[in-house]
Scaffold this motif. Structure first.
Motif, PDB file in Angstrom:
ATOM      1  N   SER A 159       0.960  -0.975   0.055  1.00  0.00           N
ATOM      2  CA  SER A 159       0.087  -0.025  -0.032  1.00  0.00           C
ATOM      3  C   SER A 159       0.840   1.449  -0.159  1.00  0.00           C
ATOM      4  O   SER A 159       0.502   2.159  -0.742  1.00  0.00           O
ATOM      5  CB  SER A 159      -1.090   0.050   1.275  1.00  0.00           C
ATOM      6  OG  SER A 159      -1.771   1.078   1.297  1.00  0.00           O
ATOM      7  N   SER A 160       1.799   1.148   0.933  1.00  0.00           N
ATOM      8  CA  SER A 160       2.729   2.342   0.965  1.00  0.00           C
ATOM      9  C   SER A 160       3.457   2.854  -0.447  1.00  0.00           C
ATOM     10  O   SER A 160       3.607   3.531  -0.966  1.00  0.00           O
ATOM     11  CB  SER A 160       3.849   2.167   2.224  1.00  0.00           C
ATOM     12  OG  SER A 160       4.481   1.131   1.764  1.00  0.00           O
ATOM     13  N   HIS A 161       3.920   1.600  -1.084  1.00  0.00           N
ATOM     14  CA  HIS A 161       4.353   1.456  -2.359  1.00  0.00           C
ATOM     15  C   HIS A 161       3.648   2.203  -3.418  1.00  0.00           C
ATOM     16  O   HIS A 161       3.755   2.719  -4.346  1.00  0.00           O
ATOM     17  CB  HIS A 161       4.983   0.434  -2.723  1.00  0.00           C
ATOM     18  CG  HIS A 161       6.317  -0.226  -2.082  1.00  0.00           C
ATOM     19  ND1 HIS A 161       6.834  -1.443  -2.239  1.00  0.00           N
ATOM     20  CD2 HIS A 161       7.023   0.394  -1.044  1.00  0.00           C
ATOM     21  CE1 HIS A 161       8.073  -1.635  -1.341  1.00  0.00           C
ATOM     22  NE2 HIS A 161       7.943  -0.326  -0.889  1.00  0.00           N
ATOM     23  N   SER A 162       2.387   1.744  -3.296  1.00  0.00           N
ATOM     24  CA  SER A 162       1.174   2.170  -4.318  1.00  0.00           C
ATOM     25  C   SER A 162       0.934   3.723  -4.073  1.00  0.00           C
ATOM     26  O   SER A 162       0.838   4.283  -4.969  1.00  0.00           O
ATOM     27  CB  SER A 162       0.002   1.336  -3.954  1.00  0.00           C
ATOM     28  OG  SER A 162      -1.110   1.783  -5.012  1.00  0.00           O
ATOM     29  N   GLU A 163       0.904   4.002  -2.777  1.00  0.00           N
ATOM     30  CA  GLU A 163       0.585   5.614  -2.738  1.00  0.00           C
ATOM     31  C   GLU A 163       1.818   6.299  -3.055  1.00  0.00           C
ATOM     32  O   GLU A 163       1.846   7.344  -3.862  1.00  0.00           O
ATOM     33  CB  GLU A 163       0.591   5.660  -1.393  1.00  0.00           C
ATOM     34  CG  GLU A 163      -0.926   5.299  -0.819  1.00  0.00           C
ATOM     35  CD  GLU A 163      -0.979   5.434   1.034  1.00  0.00           C
ATOM     36  OE1 GLU A 163       0.113   5.967   1.487  1.00  0.00           O
ATOM     37  OE2 GLU A 163      -1.956   5.040   1.492  1.00  0.00           O
ATOM     38  N   LEU A 164       3.111   5.609  -3.009  1.00  0.00           N
ATOM     39  CA  LEU A 164       4.173   6.523  -3.497  1.00  0.00           C
ATOM     40  C   LEU A 164       4.382   6.607  -4.895  1.00  0.00           C
ATOM     41  O   LEU A 164       4.662   7.514  -5.459  1.00  0.00           O
ATOM     42  CB  LEU A 164       5.487   5.712  -2.756  1.00  0.00           C
ATOM     43  CG  LEU A 164       6.793   6.333  -3.296  1.00  0.00           C
ATOM     44  CD1 LEU A 164       7.142   7.731  -2.778  1.00  0.00           C
ATOM     45  CD2 LEU A 164       7.985   5.475  -2.742  1.00  0.00           C
ATOM     46  N   ILE A 165       3.646   5.541  -5.249  1.00  0.00           N
ATOM     47  CA  ILE A 165       3.948   5.567  -6.990  1.00  0.00           C
ATOM     48  C   ILE A 165       2.849   6.483  -7.609  1.00  0.00           C
ATOM     49  O   ILE A 165       2.919   7.227  -8.464  1.00  0.00           O
ATOM     50  CB  ILE A 165       3.409   3.863  -7.539  1.00  0.00           C
ATOM     51  CG1 ILE A 165       4.468   3.072  -7.157  1.00  0.00           C
ATOM     52  CG2 ILE A 165       3.004   3.979  -9.020  1.00  0.00           C
ATOM     53  CD1 ILE A 165       4.247   1.715  -7.451  1.00  0.00           C
ATOM     54  N   GLN A 166       1.759   6.615  -6.756  1.00  0.00           N
ATOM     55  CA  GLN A 166       0.576   7.444  -7.424  1.00  0.00           C
ATOM     56  C   GLN A 166       1.093   8.791  -6.969  1.00  0.00           C
ATOM     57  O   GLN A 166       0.760   9.860  -8.001  1.00  0.00           O
ATOM     58  CB  GLN A 166      -0.562   7.564  -6.595  1.00  0.00           C
ATOM     59  CG  GLN A 166      -1.330   6.144  -6.499  1.00  0.00           C
ATOM     60  CD  GLN A 166      -2.585   5.817  -5.575  1.00  0.00           C
ATOM     61  OE1 GLN A 166      -2.993   6.714  -4.842  1.00  0.00           O
ATOM     62  NE2 GLN A 166      -3.273   4.840  -5.929  1.00  0.00           N
TER      63      GLN A 166
END
Length: 447
Positions: A159-166
């Motif tokens: 999730s943190s990686h996804s938010e960072l990607i966003q």
């Protein structure tokens, strides 16, 4: 004779659950057996031998006979909790300590299950079996909790990686948008640069042509300069007429006004010659503080209507010249007596130019003076203004009389008459070795 033998625990009964059997095979627990001689129970000797499971089995053999038979009678469990705890204390992790405690409890439960078989006690076996099952379920819970925690960590990390990607994608979109805007700005600036290059090329051509024209105009032409000088002198004379007329109408004492222009009394050959004092006053104000190099006679003077040119371009050099000189030539008291107000002065101070006959006459005179100064600034060699002081002896090389030479010298013999300058009416110009004579008013004195 003493002998020691290692006895293995008996097989599990058929009523032990399959899960306990599997766990027993994995853990490979060994119990501690205590054996005694059937013949001499009072004489016992204990030998301790190490086993594979870090537990000790003790044999009790009789000393009465050389050959004895050993028979296992009872199983005593050895605690393993201390070992498990000592191995887990170094981790400092609560989950690991809990796991070791549960494993230790499972071992103890299994030992109790073994004890329930010797002697065989169904109730104890059932209770021990339930205890083993409970400990196994506790281990399963720990395993599930560990898997869930591990999965949750992966989910959080994902999730943190996804938010960072966003966030990075949004930043990338912003950068792309900025890059597109910069590209558009670059294209616009490039077009402006091309337009400026074209305009600069046109201005360069105009400047080169103007320099060539100035080189041609810069060659001094004495007749042209003399014509401009005469035109300026005549314009000052023409403007003095309405000025004197307004003074008469307003009740001014012309004799007193003429005498106030010069510090000492001037000897006039005729009363009407006092008009030259007013011309001298106007010329003195118009040429006061003038820098010839700063004048551009083409600025605002190419129009038939000079007042219209001033209104069209109120910030031109000629407009500033008219504004400054009007405020210097026409005194506030003089204007107030002429018109009963200071409207002309207030308009001129605000950068405006009224279309009244009086101001139009002034602008016409100022235009001639401006052209004279502009020509003087454009000729080569450099032009200079010179003045003649009062009381100087008349010299026809530097001066000319405003009355005319014949009128000024008529009626007197040359040997008996000496002419001196009473005041200068119009300054002269020196251009290299060429002189444009100043105009002066003379008085006659006998030698």
């Amino acid at each position: 004779m003493e002998c020691g033998s290692v006895t293995k625990p008996s097989k599990s009964s058929s009523n032990i659950t399959e899960i306990v059997s599997r766990f027993a095979r994995v853990c490979r627990f060994r119990s501690v057996g205590v054996f005694s001689s059937s013949e001499n129970p009072g004489h016992n000797r204990h030998d301790h031998c190490p086993s594979n499971g870090d537990v000790v089995m003790v044999e009790d053999c009789s000393n009465a006979t050389e050959e004895t038979e050993c028979k296992a009678e009872k199983v005593h469990p050895q605690p393993v909790e201390g070992l498990s705890r000592s191995g887990a204390c170094g981790g400092g992790n609560v989950e690991i300590l809990k796991l070791f405690d549960t494993v230790s409890s499972l071992k103890l439960a299994y030992i109790q299950l073994q004890q329930a078989h010797i002697p065989y006690d169904p109730e104890k076996i059932k209770a021990a079996n339930e205890l083993v099952v409970a400990e196994v379920e506790a281990l399963c819970k720990i395993k599930r909790a560990y898997k869930e925690k591990k999965h949750l960590g992966k989910v959080k990390l994902g999730s943190s990686h996804s938010e960072l990607i966003q966030v990075k994608e949004k930043l990338l979109e912003q950068l792309k948008s900025q890059a597109t805007a910069k590209d558009s700005e670059i294209l616009s600036l490039r077009g402006q640069l091309e337009d400026l290059d074209l305009k600069n090329a046109e201005l360069t051509d105009k400047l080169e042509r103007k320099c060539l024209e100035e080189e041609k105009v810069g060659v001094f032409n004495q007749p042209s300069f003399q014509d401009a000088f005469n035109a300026a002198s005549k314009a000052i004379h023409d403007f003095s007429k309405p000025l004197i007329s307004f003074m008469k109408i307003s009740g001014w004492d012309l004799d007193l006004a003429a005498n106030s222009i010069e510090e000492d009394a001037v000897v006039y050959s005729k009363r009407c010659h006092k008009k030259y004092a007013f011309e001298a006053y106007i010329a003195r104000r118009m040429f006061h503080g003038i820098s010839i190099q700063s004048c551009n006679f083409e600025d605002g003077t190419g129009f038939d209507d000079p007042v219209g040119a001033l209104i069209e371009d109120p910030d031109s050099g000629f407009a500033k010249f008219c504004r400054t000189k009007y405020l210097l030539v026409v005194h506030p008291k003089m204007e107030a007596s002429f018109f009963g107000n200071l409207d002309h002065r207030m308009l001129v101070m605000r950068g405006k130019h009224p279309r009244t006959p009086f101001y139009q006459a002034f602008v016409k005179m100022a235009k001639c003076v401006w052209i004279l100064l502009g020509i003087a600034a454009s000729v080569k060699p450099k032009a200079e203004i010179f003045e003649v002081k009062r009381g100087s002896e008349f010299s026809d090389v530097y001066m000319e009389c405003v009355e005319g030479d014949k009128e000024a010298t008529g009626g007197f013999d040359e040997g008996q008459t000496r002419l001196k300058v009473e005041f200068m009416v119009m300054p002269g110009f020196r251009i290299g070795d060429i002189l444009v004579r100043s105009r002066v008013y003379l008085s006659k004195m006998r030698s």
